[in-house]
Enzyme design. Structure first.
Site, short mmCIF file in Angstrom:
data_model
loop_
_atom_site.label_atom_id
_atom_site.label_comp_id
_atom_site.label_asym_id
_atom_site.label_seq_id
_atom_site.Cartn_x
_atom_site.Cartn_y
_atom_site.Cartn_z
NE ARG A 164 -4.06 -2.08 0.31
CZ ARG A 164 -4.34 -3.33 0.14
NH1 ARG A 164 -3.15 -3.84 -0.76
NH2 ARG A 164 -5.22 -4.08 0.33
CB SER A 242 -8.84 -1.63 4.33
OG SER A 242 -8.99 -2.85 3.98
CD GLU A 338 -5.93 0.84 1.98
OE1 GLU A 338 -5.86 -0.16 2.24
OE2 GLU A 338 -6.79 0.90 0.91
P1 FAD Z 1 -9.28 8.31 -5.36
O1 FAD Z 1 -10.03 8.00 -4.02
O2 FAD Z 1 -10.08 9.12 -6.37
O3 FAD Z 1 -7.77 8.97 -4.90
C1 FAD Z 1 -6.90 8.08 -3.99
C2 FAD Z 1 -5.27 8.99 -3.90
O4 FAD Z 1 -4.79 9.26 -5.20
C3 FAD Z 1 -5.85 10.61 -3.61
O5 FAD Z 1 -4.59 10.98 -2.80
C4 FAD Z 1 -6.05 11.11 -5.12
O6 FAD Z 1 -5.38 12.71 -4.84
C5 FAD Z 1 -4.90 10.48 -5.57
N1 FAD Z 1 -4.94 10.39 -7.05
C6 FAD Z 1 -6.09 9.91 -7.78
N2 FAD Z 1 -5.78 9.74 -9.17
C7 FAD Z 1 -4.69 10.33 -9.30
C8 FAD Z 1 -3.76 10.39 -10.27
N3 FAD Z 1 -4.16 10.33 -11.70
N4 FAD Z 1 -2.56 10.94 -10.39
C9 FAD Z 1 -2.13 11.50 -9.25
N5 FAD Z 1 -2.83 11.04 -7.88
C10 FAD Z 1 -3.98 10.66 -8.00
N6 FAD Z 1 -7.64 -1.00 -2.33
C11 FAD Z 1 -6.80 -2.05 -2.46
O7 FAD Z 1 -5.46 -1.89 -2.59
N7 FAD Z 1 -7.15 -3.42 -2.56
C12 FAD Z 1 -8.49 -3.57 -2.14
O8 FAD Z 1 -8.89 -4.72 -2.11
C13 FAD Z 1 -9.33 -2.38 -2.15
N8 FAD Z 1 -10.69 -2.77 -2.01
C14 FAD Z 1 -11.58 -1.80 -1.62
C15 FAD Z 1 -12.93 -1.89 -1.38
C16 FAD Z 1 -14.03 -0.82 -1.42
C17 FAD Z 1 -15.15 -1.18 -1.22
C18 FAD Z 1 -13.41 0.45 -1.48
C19 FAD Z 1 -14.46 1.45 -1.34
C20 FAD Z 1 -12.05 0.63 -1.67
C21 FAD Z 1 -11.00 -0.36 -1.61
N9 FAD Z 1 -9.68 -0.06 -2.04
C22 FAD Z 1 -9.02 -1.01 -2.12
C23 FAD Z 1 -9.03 1.19 -2.01
C24 FAD Z 1 -9.16 1.96 -3.41
O9 FAD Z 1 -10.10 1.21 -4.27
C25 FAD Z 1 -7.93 2.10 -4.24
O10 FAD Z 1 -6.96 2.77 -3.18
C26 FAD Z 1 -8.12 2.71 -5.55
O11 FAD Z 1 -6.93 2.78 -6.35
C27 FAD Z 1 -8.48 4.12 -5.57
O12 FAD Z 1 -8.83 4.69 -6.73
P2 FAD Z 1 -9.54 5.95 -6.92
O13 FAD Z 1 -9.53 6.36 -8.50
O14 FAD Z 1 -10.72 6.00 -6.28
O15 FAD Z 1 -8.66 6.90 -6.08
N1 EPU Z 2 -10.49 -10.12 10.68
C1 EPU Z 2 -10.97 -10.23 12.02
N2 EPU Z 2 -12.30 -9.64 12.13
C2 EPU Z 2 -12.76 -8.61 11.04
C3 EPU Z 2 -11.92 -8.73 10.00
C4 EPU Z 2 -10.94 -9.38 9.71
O1 EPU Z 2 -10.59 -10.96 12.97
O2 EPU Z 2 -13.65 -7.99 11.52
C5 EPU Z 2 -9.29 -11.00 10.66
C6 EPU Z 2 -9.44 -12.29 10.36
O3 EPU Z 2 -8.53 -13.07 10.90
C7 EPU Z 2 -9.10 -12.52 8.94
C8 EPU Z 2 -8.38 -11.47 8.63
O4 EPU Z 2 -8.42 -10.38 9.48
O5 EPU Z 2 -8.74 -13.89 8.56
C9 EPU Z 2 -7.80 -10.98 7.16
O6 EPU Z 2 -9.10 -10.45 6.84
P1 EPU Z 2 -9.39 -10.28 5.29
O7 EPU Z 2 -9.01 -11.49 4.73
O8 EPU Z 2 -10.89 -9.73 5.03
O9 EPU Z 2 -8.62 -9.14 4.71
P2 EPU Z 2 -8.11 -7.82 5.28
O10 EPU Z 2 -6.62 -7.88 6.08
O11 EPU Z 2 -9.12 -7.36 6.06
C10 EPU Z 2 -6.70 -7.17 3.20
C11 EPU Z 2 -6.71 -6.00 2.62
C12 EPU Z 2 -7.78 -5.81 1.61
C13 EPU Z 2 -7.76 -6.71 0.48
C14 EPU Z 2 -7.98 -7.90 1.31
C15 EPU Z 2 -7.87 -9.14 0.35
C16 EPU Z 2 -5.46 -4.32 3.92
C17 EPU Z 2 -5.47 -3.03 4.45
N3 EPU Z 2 -6.65 -4.75 3.31
O12 EPU Z 2 -7.89 -6.91 3.94
O13 EPU Z 2 -7.75 -4.39 0.89
O14 EPU Z 2 -8.95 -6.88 -0.36
O15 EPU Z 2 -6.97 -8.09 2.22
O16 EPU Z 2 -6.49 -9.59 0.06
O17 EPU Z 2 -4.29 -4.87 3.30
C18 EPU Z 2 -8.42 -2.16 0.95
O18 EPU Z 2 -7.18 -1.86 0.95
O19 EPU Z 2 -9.17 -1.10 0.74
C19 EPU Z 2 -8.89 -3.76 0.94
C20 EPU Z 2 -10.23 -3.77 0.99
#
Ligand code: FAD
Ligand code: EPU
Length: 342
Positions: A164, A242, A338
């Site tokens: 991240r 997250s 994050e």
């Molecule tokens: P924004 O929210 O619009 O911007 C994020 C940051 O990047 C801001 O600081 C913005 O200024 C900057 N930025 C945006 N575009 C540009 C650009 N073109 N150039 C320079 N700076 C820029 N993330 C994960 O890594 N793994 C996951 O599994 C994951 N799951 C998610 C699930 C949900 C339900 C949600 C809501 C979010 C999740 N995220 C996850 C976080 C998010 O989706 C990612 O970080 C994604 O890349 C953000 O993209 P965005 O276009 O919405 O960025």
């Molecule tokens: N857990 C709990 N309680 C909760 C949630 C999670 O105990 O309420 C524990 C469990 O032990 C579980 C572990 O956390 O096994 C991991 O949970 P999960 O697999 O849901 O993954 P996460 O660590 O919560 C991360 C990323 C996600 C990504 C998933 C799958 C980060 C900060 N988050 O979540 O990314 O989708 O793994 O790879 O690394 C995001 O960045 O926004 C995001 C959603």
């Protein structure tokens, strides 16, 4: 290119926070972007670069100038028998790109299905899920310097990707706008089912023997299924995925914690470091499902903070601070956000 005034940002961020952009410009080409950056009117004005708004928390009610990235296009730059190299506009939707790659039979991004947001934001935090990060398929990106409007290319090494993390969240924070990203995808994909949950879903769907021959589409569908069962849909309840990163602690610290909390989960990431799920820490600190006014902690995933409706960014920030303090008191670990607070 038109600059609009006093635009509500409520539908431009998945948290659903109602801030206002004094000025708002949508960018669909590098030329347009350079044009805005060079205009005296905007030179000294603080700018917020926005993609899909799925990883931001607006903490003040007003933003000066929003630069919404809408540069489109997917272009094949090069291909051979094994790989295809593509260049993608920063404003393309990430998940749509993943679906497009799967339709073409190009592997490498299927584990990253259903992550919201744009392609341009993906390198910012090296998006990752289910055993894959974009650094695994990334080759280079093009960006424009916010101050000088000069273009520049960054290769993988220059991006300094981590968990991240990238240079764009550190030394180059607020300095560059990403305009396009290049990826190398595989034409003979080998699927990555190392993440336990994927294997479980695939076994259920294809049988034990079938897992070995799972396609990139099977993996994508499994990931989508897992995500939909775990993560709240921002269309139904405001959130940014997250809220905190999973902390990485020294192995010795982890062993100390194990003495006190026998059930604590941890994943060794190097000889001396262990990643601890922040969701577990937050749940154990008693926050899961808690509601404070219009904000709260999701009842199925403690790592996700939610807006029940009408929350201000400051309220979410305060809740995050309280969680951070209480987790630190209980475990001696300071979880770091994050989400980008802007
Ligand atoms: P924004 O929210 O619009 O911007 C994020 C940051 O990047 C801001 O600081 C913005 O200024 C900057 N930025 C945006 N575009 C540009 C650009 N073109 N150039 C320079 N700076 C820029 N993330 C994960 O890594 N793994 C996951 O599994 C994951 N799951 C998610 C699930 C949900 C339900 C949600 C809501 C979010 C999740 N995220 C996850 C976080 C998010 O989706 C990612 O970080 C994604 O890349 C953000 O993209 P965005 O276009 O919405 O960025
Ligand atoms: N857990 C709990 N309680 C909760 C949630 C999670 O105990 O309420 C524990 C469990 O032990 C579980 C572990 O956390 O096994 C991991 O949970 P999960 O697999 O849901 O993954 P996460 O660590 O919560 C991360 C990323 C996600 C990504 C998933 C799958 C980060 C900060 N988050 O979540 O990314 O989708 O793994 O790879 O690394 C995001 O960045 O926004 C995001 C959603």
């Amino acid at each position: 290119m038109e600059v609009a005034s006093n635009i509500s940002l409520k539908t431009y961020n998945t948290f659903g926070i109602d801030a206002t952009a004094r000025h708002f410009v949508q960018i669909s080409s590098v030329d347009e972007l350079q044009d805005v950056l060079k205009q005296n009117r905007w030179k000294e004005i603080p700018k917020l670069i926005l993609g899909g708004g799925s990883n931001v928390l607006f903490t003040s009610s007003e933003v000066e100038l929003v630069v919404k990235m809408d540069i489109r296009g997917v272009e094949v730059v090069k291909e051979d028998n094994s790989f295809v190299w593509i260049k993608v506009g920063a404003g393309e939707n990430w998940h749509k790109l993943v679906m497009y790659c799967i339709d073409q039979g190009w592997g490498g991004v299927e584990n990253l299905s259903l992550i919201p947001g744009t392609v341009g934001a993906a390198p910012m935090q090296n998006i990752g899920a289910y055993g894959v990060e974009i650094k695994d398929v990334f080759t280079q990106l093009e960006a424009v310097d916010i101050k000088t409007a000069e273009p520049r290319t960054f290769d993988t090494e220059e991006c300094k990707f981590g968990y991240r993390e990238s240079v764009f969240k550190n030394i180059y924070k607020g300095k560059y706008i990403i305009t396009s990203v290049n990826f190398r995808l595989s034409k003979q994909p080998k699927v990555n089912t190392s993440y336990g949950a994927i294997e479980e879903v695939l076994t259920e769907r294809l049988g034990k023997a079938g897992v070995k021959s799972a396609s990139i589409r099977d993996v994508s569908e499994a990931v989508i299924h897992i995500r939909q069962s775990k993560l709240p849909d921002p269309n139904e309840i405001g959130n940014a995925g997250s809220f905190f990163k999973n902390p990485v602690v020294p192995r010795t610290k982890f062993e100390d914690l194990q003495q006190q909390f026998a059930q604590i989960p941890g994943y060794p990431i190097s000889e001396n470091e262990v990643k601890v799920p922040a969701g577990w820490l937050i749940e154990q600190a008693g926050w899961k499902g808690k509601r404070l006014g219009n904000t709260g902690v999701h009842n199925r995933q403690a790592l996700v903070l939610v807006n029940f409706g009408g929350a201000q960014g400051e309220e979410v920030k305060k809740l995050a601070y309280n969680i951070q303090q209480s987790v630190n008191e209980k475990f001696g670990i300071l979880v770091q956000p994050e989400v980008n607070m802007v």
